[in-house]
Write an enzyme that holds these catalytic residues in place. Structure first.
Site, mmCIF file in Angstrom:
data_model
loop_
_atom_site.group_PDB
_atom_site.id
_atom_site.type_symbol
_atom_site.label_atom_id
_atom_site.label_comp_id
_atom_site.label_asym_id
_atom_site.label_seq_id
_atom_site.Cartn_x
_atom_site.Cartn_y
_atom_site.Cartn_z
ATOM 1 N N CYS A 135 0.871 -1.094 0.065
ATOM 2 C CA CYS A 135 0.059 0.063 -0.156
ATOM 3 C C CYS A 135 0.953 1.336 -0.089
ATOM 4 C CB CYS A 135 -0.945 0.157 1.099
ATOM 5 S SG CYS A 135 -0.241 0.590 2.818
ATOM 6 N N GLU A 136 0.203 2.226 -0.656
ATOM 7 C CA GLU A 136 1.247 3.446 -0.873
ATOM 8 C C GLU A 136 1.135 4.372 0.282
ATOM 9 O OE1 GLU A 136 -0.467 5.274 -4.256
ATOM 10 O OE2 GLU A 136 -1.994 6.405 -3.236
ATOM 11 N N HIS A 137 0.297 4.100 1.328
ATOM 12 C CA HIS A 137 0.143 4.937 2.404
ATOM 13 C C HIS A 137 0.990 4.236 3.742
ATOM 14 C CE1 HIS A 137 -4.048 4.988 0.674
ATOM 15 N NE2 HIS A 137 -3.607 6.245 0.688
ATOM 16 N N HIS A 138 1.339 2.846 3.725
ATOM 17 C CA HIS A 138 2.035 2.488 4.744
ATOM 18 C C HIS A 138 3.146 1.749 4.325
ATOM 19 C CE1 HIS A 138 -2.174 3.216 6.466
ATOM 20 N NE2 HIS A 138 -1.461 3.830 7.299
ATOM 21 N N CYS A 185 -2.002 -3.553 6.241
ATOM 22 C CA CYS A 185 -2.042 -2.352 7.342
ATOM 23 C C CYS A 185 -3.244 -2.109 7.973
ATOM 24 C CB CYS A 185 -1.740 -1.008 6.301
ATOM 25 S SG CYS A 185 -3.135 -0.764 4.843
ATOM 26 N N GLN A 202 -5.517 -0.203 -3.757
ATOM 27 C CA GLN A 202 -6.185 -1.228 -4.739
ATOM 28 C C GLN A 202 -7.042 -0.753 -5.710
ATOM 29 O OE1 GLN A 202 -7.993 -4.355 -2.292
ATOM 30 N NE2 GLN A 202 -9.645 -4.951 -3.823
ATOM 31 N N HIS A 217 -5.483 -6.212 3.262
ATOM 32 C CA HIS A 217 -4.421 -5.208 3.530
ATOM 33 C C HIS A 217 -4.099 -5.414 4.839
ATOM 34 C CE1 HIS A 217 -5.852 -2.518 -0.075
ATOM 35 N NE2 HIS A 217 -6.562 -3.425 0.050
HETATM 36 ZN ZN LIG Z 1 -1.951 0.993 4.003
#
Ligand SMILES: [Zn+2]
Length: 220
Positions: A109-112, A180, A150, A178
């Site tokens: 994931c690009e956030h975490h 995360c 996603q 996910h």
């Molecule tokens: Zn994430």
């Protein structure tokens, strides 16, 4: 006002070069940091996690992580159009759904930057020509080996096939967990996220969408 130079930051922080490198990445020929810089960055993250990068078990870890990143994020150096090609097999007579289901993939994931583990189902309605089946899985892999959401990944797969093959329609569904969500934050283990993208006939005709869904669900 000028941003701090490497030297100034070193003096201010008195902690080697890493603080400076993070603020001011020198870039290699292709715009990327060097292997050494990547390894230094891993050492900072190890310290941030609370460990000691100089202890025996972690000595080779930065090099291993840098190497692993090359593989896990190899999708940035690959162009799906090259994989899909520009010439396609012509087929006479077959014009119904081509579906490759349960294509496993691993992404982040690009956030975490934490893993997304899932399966993709990719289908299209041929317009006189077909793709090699393995190419559909390769496209999933290329987009998976990038930092992703996603939703974006689902749309990217559909767009890549739509724009190269020019079929009558493309349908993509991704089911993924996910990490995360499972490992941090709300810690919802075992929840699956579903995303779909439909183009062409799959978008305009609900009956075709329904057929796609039925074919995916028809296991065994
Ligand atoms: Zn994430």
């Amino acid at each position: 006002m000028a941003s701090p130079t490497l030297t100034e930051v070193n003096v201010q922080k008195g902690r080697g070069t890493m603080d400076a490198i993070i603020k001011n990445f020198p870039v290699g020929d292709d715009g990327r940091p060097t292997q050494k810089e990547a390894e230094d960055a891993v050492r900072v993250l190890l310290r941030w996690a609370g460990d000691d990068p100089s202890r025996e078990g972690l000595i080779d870890t930065p090099a291993r992580v840098a190497k692993a990143y090359k593989e896990l994020f190899s999708g940035y150096t690959q162009d799906p159009e090259d994989v899909l090609g520009r010439t396609f097999e012509e087929v006479a007579g077959y014009d119904d759904i081509v579906l490759v289901k349960d294509i496993p993939f691993y992404s982040h994931c690009e956030h975490h930057m934490v893993p997304i583990i899932g399966r993709a189902h990719v289908a299209y309605l041929p317009n006189g020509r077909v793709l090699g089946l393995s190419k559909m899985a390769r496209v999933v892999e290329i987009f998976g080996r990038r930092l992703q959401t996603q939703e974006t990944m689902t749309a990217q797969i559909a767009t890549a096939i739509d724009e190269t093959l020019r079929p009558r329609g493309v349908a993509v569904m991704i089911e993924a967990e996910h990490m995360c969500m499972a490992m941090r934050g709300i810690q919802k283990q075992g929840s699956t996220t579903l995303t779909t993208t439909f183009t062409g006939t799959f978008k305009s005709e609900p009956a075709e969408q329904a057929r796609f869904m039925t074919m995916i669900r028809g296991r065994g």
